[in-house]
Scaffold this motif. Structure first.
Motif, PDB file in Angstrom:
ATOM      1  N   LEU A  29      -1.802   8.175 -11.442  1.00 31.96           N
ATOM      2  CA  LEU A  29      -2.499   7.643 -12.627  1.00 31.96           C
ATOM      3  C   LEU A  29      -3.488   6.558 -12.229  1.00 31.96           C
ATOM      4  CD1 LEU A  29       0.447   7.473 -15.175  1.00 31.96           C
ATOM      5  CD2 LEU A  29      -1.504   9.039 -15.218  1.00 31.96           C
ATOM      6  N   LEU A  30      -3.067   5.688 -11.331  1.00 32.46           N
ATOM      7  CA  LEU A  30      -3.973   4.645 -10.857  1.00 32.46           C
ATOM      8  C   LEU A  30      -5.180   5.275 -10.171  1.00 32.46           C
ATOM      9  CD1 LEU A  30      -4.695   1.696 -10.414  1.00 32.46           C
ATOM     10  CD2 LEU A  30      -3.201   1.701  -8.391  1.00 32.46           C
ATOM     11  N   GLU A  31      -4.946   6.297  -9.386  1.00 29.25           N
ATOM     12  CA  GLU A  31      -6.045   6.996  -8.705  1.00 29.25           C
ATOM     13  C   GLU A  31      -7.002   7.638  -9.712  1.00 29.25           C
ATOM     14  OE1 GLU A  31      -8.403   7.968  -5.656  1.00 29.25           O
ATOM     15  OE2 GLU A  31      -6.567   6.797  -5.440  1.00 29.25           O
ATOM     16  N   LEU A  32      -6.470   8.144 -10.806  1.00 33.75           N
ATOM     17  CA  LEU A  32      -7.320   8.771 -11.825  1.00 33.75           C
ATOM     18  C   LEU A  32      -8.250   7.773 -12.512  1.00 33.75           C
ATOM     19  CD1 LEU A  32      -4.912  11.371 -13.494  1.00 33.75           C
ATOM     20  CD2 LEU A  32      -6.867  11.822 -11.987  1.00 33.75           C
ATOM     21  N   THR A  33      -7.943   6.481 -12.416  1.00 34.15           N
ATOM     22  CA  THR A  33      -8.840   5.483 -13.011  1.00 34.15           C
ATOM     23  C   THR A  33     -10.141   5.373 -12.225  1.00 34.15           C
ATOM     24  OG1 THR A  33      -7.959   3.566 -11.800  1.00 34.15           O
ATOM     25  CG2 THR A  33      -6.908   4.121 -13.915  1.00 34.15           C
ATOM     26  N   VAL A  58       5.766  -5.835  -7.675  1.00 28.83           N
ATOM     27  CA  VAL A  58       4.607  -6.719  -7.824  1.00 28.83           C
ATOM     28  C   VAL A  58       3.351  -6.147  -7.168  1.00 28.83           C
ATOM     29  CG1 VAL A  58       5.932  -8.840  -8.184  1.00 28.83           C
ATOM     30  CG2 VAL A  58       5.338  -8.136  -5.861  1.00 28.83           C
ATOM     31  N   THR A  59       3.530  -5.333  -6.134  1.00 27.90           N
ATOM     32  CA  THR A  59       2.369  -4.726  -5.475  1.00 27.90           C
ATOM     33  C   THR A  59       1.660  -3.780  -6.433  1.00 27.90           C
ATOM     34  OG1 THR A  59       3.465  -4.888  -3.332  1.00 27.90           O
ATOM     35  CG2 THR A  59       1.608  -3.347  -3.503  1.00 27.90           C
ATOM     36  N   PHE A  60       2.417  -2.933  -7.117  1.00 30.43           N
ATOM     37  CA  PHE A  60       1.814  -1.999  -8.070  1.00 30.43           C
ATOM     38  C   PHE A  60       1.185  -2.751  -9.238  1.00 30.43           C
ATOM     39  CE2 PHE A  60       2.083   0.951 -11.735  1.00 30.43           C
ATOM     40  CZ  PHE A  60       1.196   1.913 -11.265  1.00 30.43           C
ATOM     41  N   ILE A  61       1.865  -3.752  -9.755  1.00 32.10           N
ATOM     42  CA  ILE A  61       1.332  -4.547 -10.860  1.00 32.10           C
ATOM     43  C   ILE A  61       0.014  -5.196 -10.444  1.00 32.10           C
ATOM     44  CG2 ILE A  61       1.724  -6.592 -12.309  1.00 32.10           C
ATOM     45  CD1 ILE A  61       4.758  -5.861 -12.144  1.00 32.10           C
ATOM     46  N   ALA A  62      -0.032  -5.732  -9.229  1.00 33.92           N
ATOM     47  CA  ALA A  62      -1.260  -6.367  -8.734  1.00 33.92           C
ATOM     48  C   ALA A  62      -2.384  -5.339  -8.575  1.00 33.92           C
ATOM     49  CB  ALA A  62      -0.990  -7.067  -7.407  1.00 33.92           C
ATOM     50  N   GLN A  63      -2.054  -4.144  -8.087  1.00 35.69           N
ATOM     51  CA  GLN A  63      -3.073  -3.099  -7.916  1.00 35.69           C
ATOM     52  C   GLN A  63      -3.642  -2.665  -9.259  1.00 35.69           C
ATOM     53  OE1 GLN A  63      -0.680  -0.225  -5.809  1.00 35.69           O
ATOM     54  NE2 GLN A  63      -1.563  -0.782  -3.829  1.00 35.69           N
ATOM     55  N   VAL A  64      -2.774  -2.413 -10.221  1.00 36.97           N
ATOM     56  CA  VAL A  64      -3.232  -1.983 -11.539  1.00 36.97           C
ATOM     57  C   VAL A  64      -4.022  -3.105 -12.203  1.00 36.97           C
ATOM     58  CG1 VAL A  64      -2.545  -1.229 -13.858  1.00 36.97           C
ATOM     59  CG2 VAL A  64      -1.387  -0.291 -11.848  1.00 36.97           C
TER      60      VAL A  64
END
Length: 182
Positions: A29-33, A58-64
């Protein structure tokens, strides 16, 4: 995109992942952004806003969060796209998002403003403490943003709420604003 899936298929995939609410596929989903299609990005944003993920990731939260701030900085003319960004922000609480969310309080579209205000409410006093004086001053001088700002501070602790209201009253000469707040 050189995807083997069409724009419609990618949007449907994002939609279905969002409807399940499961964290499976969160990286996709993040890649689709990053898709070249506004429709695909919008569907991914909605799905990210619905995703139930491990809040200790926290890594995913920071990436998004970083991606959402990037997307906001693009200043798209699409009201729905901007609304979807604000919707996704509600699911990713990170202090570095506060200033961006405050900027969104002055968006021309009410959907963006009120979703941003709802996202800011989740920060509680952390939001009021992290907000810059300049951001608050800008809210006071922008009536549309001010309404959303007042909505965003309703969950502050009593003392912070009083200070915020005092700042508004002291910062405006607009009698309508003053009398409606008091």
């Amino acid at each position: 995109d050189n995807s083997i899936l069409s724009e419609g298929e990618l949007s449907l995939m994002a939609y279905l992942l969002g409807e399940t609410g499961r964290p499976l596929g969160k990286e996709a989903l993040l890649e689709l952004t990053y898709s070249g299609s506004l429709n695909v990005r919008s569907a991914a944003l909605i799905a990210l806003g619905k995703a139930k993920y491990d809040t200790s990731d926290v890594t995913f939260i920071a990436q998004v969060s970083a991606r959402l701030r990037e997307m906001t900085a693009e200043n798209s003319d699409s009201k729905i796209y901007n609304k979807n960004i604000a919707y996704a922000f509600k699911n990713y609480k990170e202090t570095s998002n506060i200033e961006t969310l405050m900027e969104l309080l002055s968006n021309d579209y009410f959907g963006v403003r009120f979703l941003s205000a709802e996202a800011l409410q989740k920060y509680g006093n952390e939001y009021y403490s992290a907000a810059s004086f300049n951001s608050i001053s800008e809210m006071i001088n922008h009536k549309t943003a001010l309404i959303s700002y007042i909505y965003s501070i309703q969950d502050l602790e009593e003392e912070s709420y009083k200070l915020a209201i005092e700042t508004i009253v002291e910062g405006t000469s607009d009698e309508a604003v003053i009398y409606n707040i008091i």
